[in-house]
Write an enzyme that holds these catalytic residues in place. Structure first.
Site, PDB file in Angstrom:
ATOM      1  N   THR A  64       0.840  -1.196   0.000  1.00 15.93           N
ATOM      2  CA  THR A  64       0.000   0.000   0.000  1.00 15.93           C
ATOM      3  C   THR A  64       0.877   1.248   0.000  1.00 15.93           C
ATOM      4  O   THR A  64       1.914   1.279   0.660  1.00 15.93           O
ATOM      5  CB  THR A  64      -0.895   0.017   1.241  1.00 15.93           C
ATOM      6  N   ARG A 118     -12.421  -9.770  -0.983  1.00 16.80           N
ATOM      7  CA  ARG A 118     -12.111  -9.005   0.231  1.00 16.80           C
ATOM      8  C   ARG A 118     -11.698  -7.569  -0.103  1.00 16.80           C
ATOM      9  O   ARG A 118     -10.933  -7.327  -1.032  1.00 16.80           O
ATOM     10  CB  ARG A 118     -10.988  -9.710   0.994  1.00 16.80           C
ATOM     11  N   GLY A 140     -10.120  -4.115   1.768  1.00 14.13           N
ATOM     12  CA  GLY A 140      -9.501  -3.562   2.974  1.00 14.13           C
ATOM     13  C   GLY A 140      -9.885  -2.109   3.175  1.00 14.13           C
ATOM     14  O   GLY A 140     -10.881  -1.626   2.628  1.00 14.13           O
ATOM     15  N   ASP A 141      -9.071  -1.417   3.962  1.00 18.60           N
ATOM     16  CA  ASP A 141      -9.438  -0.043   4.323  1.00 18.60           C
ATOM     17  C   ASP A 141      -9.038   0.988   3.282  1.00 18.60           C
ATOM     18  O   ASP A 141      -9.576   2.101   3.288  1.00 18.60           O
ATOM     19  CB  ASP A 141      -8.778   0.341   5.654  1.00 18.60           C
ATOM     20  N   THR A 157      -1.906   2.431   6.231  1.00 17.87           N
ATOM     21  CA  THR A 157      -1.513   1.122   5.697  1.00 17.87           C
ATOM     22  C   THR A 157      -1.537   0.133   6.849  1.00 17.87           C
ATOM     23  O   THR A 157      -1.040   0.434   7.931  1.00 17.87           O
ATOM     24  CB  THR A 157      -0.115   1.170   5.050  1.00 17.87           C
ATOM     25  N   THR A 184      -3.509  -3.814   8.504  1.00 21.47           N
ATOM     26  CA  THR A 184      -4.537  -4.839   8.390  1.00 21.47           C
ATOM     27  C   THR A 184      -5.890  -4.142   8.356  1.00 21.47           C
ATOM     28  O   THR A 184      -6.397  -3.665   9.366  1.00 21.47           O
ATOM     29  CB  THR A 184      -4.443  -5.816   9.572  1.00 21.47           C
ATOM     30  N   GLY A 185      -6.469  -4.082   7.161  1.00 22.13           N
ATOM     31  CA  GLY A 185      -7.575  -3.180   6.895  1.00 22.13           C
ATOM     32  C   GLY A 185      -8.799  -3.379   7.770  1.00 22.13           C
ATOM     33  O   GLY A 185      -9.509  -2.418   8.081  1.00 22.13           O
TER      34      GLY A 185
END
Lengths: 192, 136
Positions: B1, B29, B31-32, B52, B54-55
């Site tokens: 990221t 999936r 993520g954020d 950046t 673990t979303g």
């Protein structure tokens, strides 16, 4: 107060001294300096913060060192699915895209969503249709392929006991990848 | 990221984030990074943030807008707000990752609870600063 300012990240993870070769460390430092240079060029000339964001991220999306654009990690299905978002603090306007596979610079598509649609977030096939309509640069999925990310994905699937996907159409011939490099890569770029 | 927060000479803040997600992810999936408020946020009233990590944790904590809310409504300085969210709240939840952030006054912060983060900053007339490891 500064006239302009810029702060950048290129990902976080288990990045430790002694775990990275001197050559690889030098590559990352050079890439981060180059990213600052691109942003500085825009901002020093009086360009907007949005233009600076786009200029900085374009280079990082084209650089296989980073998990974005070319050099992105692979899904379990053997695809590169890219996400991006952008937000303008002056107006609170924002744009985002998720799961695009053929857009060279997803950050530019996110900006197009913000500036040229009445929506905030588009995903997948619809996002790519919008990209084509807006004249955003499209590339074949193989553009994003890198051997180290492919090898990293196959190792992950083997550990999970899952089937391996076929190598993507248009990907280069199989190349050897150093296992030490792979292990470092997996620690450094677990995130998204 | 990868992510950037920029302040231009008109005093406007913007933030952007781009990612390939996580290795071997399944089921579409997300993520954020593409989630406004979680991985990316910008407001001239407070700050801009790009994240950046673990979303799933960044989404549940709405990390990016939470940092800016602490600056805007509780009057925290940017580094304290960033550390509260990353070092305390994110870490307590078991999440990992980091952020870079910037205010309209040119205050810059980064905070991460991982061993390292590729990061860089610069201001007009200043020297560039690049870091990788946690001890630099």
């Amino acid at each position: 107060q500064s006239d302009w300012a810029l702060v950048i990240h290129g990902g976080a993870g288990v990045i430790e001294r002694g775990q990275m070769t001197a050559e690889r460390e030098a590559e990352y430092r050079a890439a981060m300096h180059a990213a600052l240079d691109r942003g500085e060029a825009v901002l020093e000339a009086g360009g907007s913060a949005l233009d600076a964001i786009e200029a900085v991220i374009h280079g990082m999306e084209d650089d296989p060192l980073f998990n974005a654009g070319r050099g992105a990690v692979f899904t379990a299905a053997g695809r590169n699915e890219l996400d991006a978002s952008i937000m303008d603090g002056a107006t609170l306007n924002a744009g985002a895209v998720a799961g695009v596979t053929q857009v060279r610079h997803p950050i530019s598509l996110a900006r197009a969503v913000m500036e040229r649609s009445r929506h905030v977030m588009l995903q997948g096939e619809g996002a790519e249709t919008f990209a084509i309509e807006q004249g955003i640069e499209m590339v074949p999925p193989a553009w994003f392929f890198t051997e180290r990310r492919w090898a990293s994905m196959t190792r992950s699937l083997e550990r999970l006991g899952l089937d391996l996907p076929e190598r993507p159409e248009g990907a280069p011939e199989l190349q050897g990848v150093d296992h030490g490099t792979l292990e470092r890569d997996e620690r450094e770029h677990r995130f998204g | 990221t990868v992510g950037v927060v920029a302040l231009d000479s008109d005093g406007n803040i913007a933030a952007g984030t781009s990612t390939g997600g996580t290795t071997a992810k399944r089921w579409g999936r997300v993520g954020d990074s593409p989630i406004l408020g979680a991985g990316t946020y910008a407001s001239n009233a407070s700050c801009g943030v790009s994240a950046t990590g673990t979303g799933e944790y960044f989404i549940r904590l709405t990390v990016a807008s939470r940092i800016c809310a602490l600056v805007e409504f509780q009057g925290l300085n940017l580094q304290d707000a960033s550390d509260q969210v990353i070092q305390d709240e994110l870490t307590a939840m078991g999440g990992d990752g980091g952020i870079v952030a910037l205010t309209p006054s040119g205050e810059i912060a980064w905070s991460y609870n991982t061993p390292g983060m590729y990061r860089a900053r610069q201001t007009a007339g200043g020297d560039p600063v690049v870091g990788i490891y946690g001890d630099e």
